[in-house]
Design an enzyme around this catalytic site. Structure first.
Site, PDB file in Angstrom:
ATOM      1  N   GLY A 168       1.088  -1.377  -0.100  1.00 38.38           N
ATOM      2  CA  GLY A 168      -0.065   0.245  -0.176  1.00 38.38           C
ATOM      3  C   GLY A 168       0.662   1.447   0.316  1.00 38.38           C
ATOM      4  N   CYS A 169       0.294   2.053   0.551  1.00 38.34           N
ATOM      5  CA  CYS A 169       1.187   3.639   0.042  1.00 38.34           C
ATOM      6  C   CYS A 169       2.189   3.610   1.395  1.00 38.34           C
ATOM      7  CB  CYS A 169       0.178   5.078   1.476  1.00 38.34           C
ATOM      8  SG  CYS A 169       0.929   6.333   1.352  1.00 38.34           S
TER       9      CYS A 169
END
Length: 218
Positions: free
Chosen positions: A52-53
């Site tokens: 993810g981020c």
């Protein structure tokens, strides 16, 4: 990409963005240590993980004792398209990833994987993490050698047997070169503590790491 990325010239101006809800509670998933681990090695080692981020992933692993540096970037695609604007199109094949340089005498590869699966991201979300959607947010491990690949494969199988999550683990084992992201993405969590995304998603994650793994926190 759905996260609120700021252009280089606007980093730190989070007060201009709309207010959002208070941080959600985060909880580390209780999982066992890996039954297998990478052994030996007295010099710095490298781990590359995608989940993810990269802002939150970076902050979590920067908080781990024995980690010397964490770089935000992209893995799984080519150098020519490894830029934030191009990866955001979801057509380059990259995953947002972090490159972790660590001292294996102080923290092992298996321990980093335990943090990765327990709190750094949710390994059951396919091509997304939280509010961010698309294959660039996939859960993937990029082993740097055969020993890391062996340990990662074994740990995924081990965790699958624990039934610690209500859904299956979707983490992929991939290969590919790591490319650093733009300078304004580096140390983003620490340089932009009031950014809405950091407040909502990443501060609770770092706090949950420190609460669940106090012996590992620096």
């Amino acid at each position: 990409m759905l996260k609120w990325a700021l252009p280089a010239g606007l980093v730190g101006t989070a007060m201009l963005l709309p207010a959002i809800a208070a941080p959600a509670a985060e909880r580390a998933v209780p999982i066992p240590a890996p039954a297998q681990d990478v052994t030996g090695g007295k010099s710095e080692q490298v781990a590359v993980l995608a989940g993810g981020c990269f802002w939150g992933m970076e902050a979590v692993f920067q908080s781990v004792k024995g980690v010397h540096s964490v770089t935000n970037g992209f893995a799984g695609g080519t150098k020519g398209s490894a830029s934030y604007s191009q990866v955001s199109t979801e057509r380059t094949g990259h995953a947002e990833a972090v490159r972790i340089v660590y001292d294996p005498r102080k923290v092992s590869y298996g321990t980093l994987l335990r943090v990765y699966f327990s709190i750094a991201h949710d390994p059951t979300q396919l091509n997304r993490q939280g509010p961010d959607t698309g294959p660039s947010y996939r859960s993937a491990i990029f082993p740097q050698d055969a020993a890391q690949r062996r340990v990662a494969d074994a740990y995924i199988a081990q965790l699958g047997r624990t039934k610690a999550w209500p859904r299956p683990i979707v983490t992929r084992i991939e290969s590919g070169t790591f490319y650093p992201a733009e300078a304004y993405h580096q140390d983003f969590f620490w340089r932009n503590p009031t950014h809405p995304y950091i407040v909502r998603w990443d501060k609770p994650k770092v706090a949950a790491f420190r609460n669940a793994f106090p012996q590992l926190a620096n």
